[in-house]
Design a protein around this motif. Structure first.
Motif, PDB file in Angstrom:
ATOM      1  N   LEU A  47       0.856  -1.260   0.106  1.00  0.00           N
ATOM      2  CA  LEU A  47      -0.011  -0.116  -0.067  1.00  0.00           C
ATOM      3  C   LEU A  47       1.054   1.233  -0.005  1.00  0.00           C
ATOM      4  O   LEU A  47       0.465   2.184  -0.603  1.00  0.00           O
ATOM      5  N   TYR A  48       1.977   1.384   0.593  1.00  0.00           N
ATOM      6  CA  TYR A  48       2.980   2.414   0.656  1.00  0.00           C
ATOM      7  C   TYR A  48       3.347   2.618  -0.423  1.00  0.00           C
ATOM      8  O   TYR A  48       3.724   3.752  -1.072  1.00  0.00           O
ATOM      9  N   ASN A  49       3.704   1.565  -1.359  1.00  0.00           N
ATOM     10  CA  ASN A  49       4.276   1.841  -2.750  1.00  0.00           C
ATOM     11  C   ASN A  49       3.225   2.067  -3.679  1.00  0.00           C
ATOM     12  O   ASN A  49       3.677   2.469  -4.912  1.00  0.00           O
ATOM     13  N   THR A  50       2.119   2.291  -3.473  1.00  0.00           N
ATOM     14  CA  THR A  50       0.917   2.562  -4.556  1.00  0.00           C
ATOM     15  C   THR A  50       0.647   4.265  -4.063  1.00  0.00           C
ATOM     16  O   THR A  50      -0.041   4.845  -4.686  1.00  0.00           O
TER      17      THR A  50
ATOM     18  N   LYS B 203       1.872  10.367  -2.700  1.00  0.00           N
ATOM     19  CA  LYS B 203       2.461  11.290  -1.653  1.00  0.00           C
ATOM     20  C   LYS B 203       3.826  11.210  -1.239  1.00  0.00           C
ATOM     21  O   LYS B 203       4.740  12.091  -1.055  1.00  0.00           O
ATOM     22  N   ALA B 204       4.154   9.912  -1.139  1.00  0.00           N
ATOM     23  CA  ALA B 204       5.322   9.578  -0.709  1.00  0.00           C
ATOM     24  C   ALA B 204       6.546   9.534  -1.708  1.00  0.00           C
ATOM     25  O   ALA B 204       6.177   9.433  -2.890  1.00  0.00           O
ATOM     26  N   LYS B 205       7.749   9.601  -1.249  1.00  0.00           N
ATOM     27  CA  LYS B 205       8.998   9.793  -1.926  1.00  0.00           C
ATOM     28  C   LYS B 205       9.389   8.231  -2.087  1.00  0.00           C
ATOM     29  O   LYS B 205       9.942   7.443  -1.127  1.00  0.00           O
TER      30      LYS B 205
ATOM     31  N   LEU C 279       5.187  -2.862  -8.074  1.00  0.00           N
ATOM     32  CA  LEU C 279       4.148  -2.285  -7.435  1.00  0.00           C
ATOM     33  C   LEU C 279       3.586  -1.044  -7.775  1.00  0.00           C
ATOM     34  O   LEU C 279       2.534  -0.671  -7.941  1.00  0.00           O
ATOM     35  N   GLN C 280       4.528  -0.074  -8.158  1.00  0.00           N
ATOM     36  CA  GLN C 280       4.222   1.190  -8.441  1.00  0.00           C
ATOM     37  C   GLN C 280       3.802   1.218  -9.943  1.00  0.00           C
ATOM     38  O   GLN C 280       2.698   2.035 -10.394  1.00  0.00           O
TER      39      GLN C 280
ATOM     40  N   ALA D 286      11.639   2.900   4.593  1.00  0.00           N
ATOM     41  CA  ALA D 286      11.514   2.989   3.285  1.00  0.00           C
ATOM     42  C   ALA D 286      12.260   3.945   2.523  1.00  0.00           C
ATOM     43  O   ALA D 286      12.998   3.748   1.548  1.00  0.00           O
ATOM     44  N   PRO D 287      12.115   5.143   2.783  1.00  0.00           N
ATOM     45  CA  PRO D 287      12.859   6.381   2.356  1.00  0.00           C
ATOM     46  C   PRO D 287      14.569   6.240   2.392  1.00  0.00           C
ATOM     47  O   PRO D 287      15.028   6.830   1.514  1.00  0.00           O
ATOM     48  N   LEU D 288      14.922   5.431   3.191  1.00  0.00           N
ATOM     49  CA  LEU D 288      16.517   5.234   3.223  1.00  0.00           C
ATOM     50  C   LEU D 288      16.752   4.128   2.136  1.00  0.00           C
ATOM     51  O   LEU D 288      18.198   3.962   2.477  1.00  0.00           O
TER      52      LEU D 288
END
Length: 111
Positions: free
Chosen positions: A17-20, A23-25, A36-37, A86-88
């Motif tokens: 869900l985060y990879n869809t 808003k997130a980098k 996933l994207q 994840a951003p790291l």
């Protein structure tokens, strides 16, 4: 063994869900992240099903009230860790597999 499966389901579902998210980098380094994207509908559906499976596994294992409470705490933990790490670009499949194997071994040995 059920706790390990539930933890894996919850973390995997939240990661999908985060990879869809728009808003997130997001990371474009890994093949899984790229897929996933590129396929957000499938990723969202599978991610939601994994999170629901985690809730159902814990509710069946611990009872309804305690299971839902534990699953909610697990979902908050998965969210915090995913958003922080994840951003790291540190989340890799081999790290997740090694951690899962260690958790499974500990659960199998001490239960």
């Amino acid at each position: 063994m059920m706790y390990t499966v539930s933890i894996l389901c919850c973390f995997s579902g939240f990661f999908m869900l985060y990879n869809t998210s728009h808003k997130a980098k997001l990371s474009v380094k890994g093949a899984i992240e790229k897929w996933l994207q590129q396929h957000p509908a499938i990723a969202k559906s599978v991610g939601i099903l994994l999170v629901i499976a985690s809730f159902l596994i814990l509710a069946a294992k611990d009872g309804t009230g305690v299971g839902i409470f534990t699953a909610t705490l697990l979902l908050m933990t998965a969210g915090c860790l995913t958003i922080a790490i994840a951003p790291l670009y540190y989340l890799r499949l081999k790290h997740i597999a090694a951690l899962s194997a260690g958790i499974f071994l500990l659960e199998f040995l001490f239960s």
